[in-house]
Design an enzyme around this catalytic site. Structure first.
Site, PDB file in Angstrom:
ATOM      1  N   CYS A  30       0.869  -1.071  -0.057  1.00  0.00           N
ATOM      2  CA  CYS A  30       0.003  -0.043   0.141  1.00  0.00           C
ATOM      3  C   CYS A  30       0.785   1.232  -0.067  1.00  0.00           C
ATOM      4  O   CYS A  30       1.563   1.466   0.744  1.00  0.00           O
ATOM      5  CB  CYS A  30      -0.737  -0.061   0.961  1.00  0.00           C
ATOM      6  SG  CYS A  30      -1.199   1.446   1.939  1.00  0.00           S
ATOM      7  N   CYS A  33       0.440   3.714   2.796  1.00  0.00           N
ATOM      8  CA  CYS A  33       1.136   3.139   4.053  1.00  0.00           C
ATOM      9  C   CYS A  33       2.415   3.253   4.170  1.00  0.00           C
ATOM     10  O   CYS A  33       3.078   3.620   5.088  1.00  0.00           O
ATOM     11  CB  CYS A  33       0.744   1.700   4.090  1.00  0.00           C
ATOM     12  SG  CYS A  33      -1.049   1.068   4.063  1.00  0.00           S
TER      13      CYS A  33
END
Lengths: 101, 288
Positions: A30, A33
């Site tokens: 991600c 992230c």
């Protein structure tokens, strides 16, 4: 350093913790992230003695993600006395999170 | 491989391109022609420097694009549907093409793509998502809806198709180009409300009918700077992209300028920020 959290230590480290706990739900694939990771790491340093900081890899801990209705990452949840008190979804400013402690 | 891809062809994007092109950087502007920009909507611009009788917004917009073309900037009229970061580079995607670039400047203006539907904000992160590639994982074998009606919605659909059980594209009363796929339905009814207890559970339409869904992906209209910024992990505050004085986002090589960074919605401000972004791209690429 952030604690690595999983189903095994979640009860002990988060729900039974005397200090507030900031939990970062993330995944390696991600992008947002990855942008949050250094922020969370420096929060762990700055909150030392005040609060715990832990991270949960949602790939390996889907049950925890489901239990806390995490459906978008990164999601950061603050737990106080075992209960969720605040949730941040997406990339956030460090100070915005620090202000909650 | 481009040195810089600029998304948006308004005063911010064009100004940035004038500087990067003149510095001999391989520059590509991609913009969606059918989308009417804020500048085109301005009937008469009479507060911008140098036009003694004012100028129509649409005319100024067209002149800007011509100026860039005359300088040799490559311009492509397609809809950007996704931006990905790959190492130190970016991949910019339309439904038809993929381009690699060392840097990207977001300059698509200040479009608000959040539909005005009750319950959407309440369930953000709890079933409402703005990024299929980021959050599709949470909807493995589930039934999801996509709110949208164009290339962007189709691109998000393709990102989800192999993960989820079923997809219902909700056009919310809008028309949509033909799109057929095995597990995809298209519903054109107007949406009234998103319902759920702790998370998204149902969608109620204005005709009082209800469908059950596990998640909703918002991909309305043409994706704008904020959507792309969110996907690659750029900081956003109050729907505006956070930049520093040099128009840099928190992601190396990604810049934003013009209305999408907030502040004054003025041509002069967009030109100024476009200039800064263009110059900063030049600085950044010279540092290698």
């Amino acid at each position: 350093m952030e604690l690595n959290l999983s189903l095994e230590n979640f009860q002990k480290e988060v729900l039974n913790s005397n200090d507030p706990v900031l939990v970062d739900f993330y995944a390696d694939w991600c992008g947002p992230c990855k942008m949050m990771a250094p922020v969370v790491e420096s929060l762990a340093e700055e909150l030392k003695g005040k609060a715990k900081v832990g991270k949960i890899n949602v790939d390996q801990n889907q049950d925890l993600a489901i239990e806390y209705n995490v459906m978008s990452i990164p999601t950061l949840i603050i737990f106080k006395d075992g209960k969720e008190t605040k949730r941040f979804v997406g990339v956030r400013d460090k100070n915005e999170i620090l202000n909650e402690f | 491989m481009y040195d810089v891809i600029i998304i948006g062809a308004g005063p911010a994007g064009i100004s940035a391109s004038l500087y990067t092109q003149r510095a001999n950087l391989k520059t590509l502007i991609i913009y969606k022609k059918t989308e009417i920009s804020a500048l085109e909507k301005a009937n008469e611009v009479s507060n911008y420097y140098g036009f003694e009788k004012g100028i129509k917004g649409k005319e100024l917009y067209g002149k800007g694009i011509k100026q860039a073309v005359n300088l040799g900037v490559e311009i492509l009229e397609e809809e950007v549907t996704n931006i990905k970061q790959e190492g130190n580079q970016f991949k910019v995607e339309t439904l038809k093409n993929k381009f690699d670039s060392k840097t990207v400047i977001l300059a698509t203006g200040n479009k608000r793509n959040k539909p005005n539907i009750k319950g959407i904000e309440l369930f953000e992160g709890k079933g409402i998502s703005y990024c299929a590639i980021c959050d599709g994982f949470f909807f493995k074998n589930k039934n999801v809806a996509i709110i949208g009606n164009g290339d962007y919605a189709i691109s998000e659909t393709m990102d989800l198709q192999n993960i989820v059980k079923s997809i219902t594209i909700l056009t919310n009363g809008q028309e949509m180009p033909e799109y057929r796929a095995e597990n995809v339905d298209i519903v054109k009814k107007e949406i009234d409300e998103v319902i759920g207890e702790k998370r998204v559970e149902k969608i109620k339409f204005k005709d009082n009918s209800i469908i059950k869904v596990d998640g909703i992906f918002v991909a309305q209209g043409v994706a704008g700077s904020t959507e792309f910024a969110r996907k690659v992990g750029a900081k956003i505050q109050n729907d505006k992209i956070v930049v520093n004085d040099a128009m840099e986002t928190n992601i190396k090589g990604l810049y934003a300028c013009g209305d999408c960074t907030g502040g004054l919605y003025q041509i002069s401000k967009a030109v100024y920020e476009g200039t800064k972004a263009g110059l900063q791209v030049i600085n950044y690429l010279m540092s290698f």
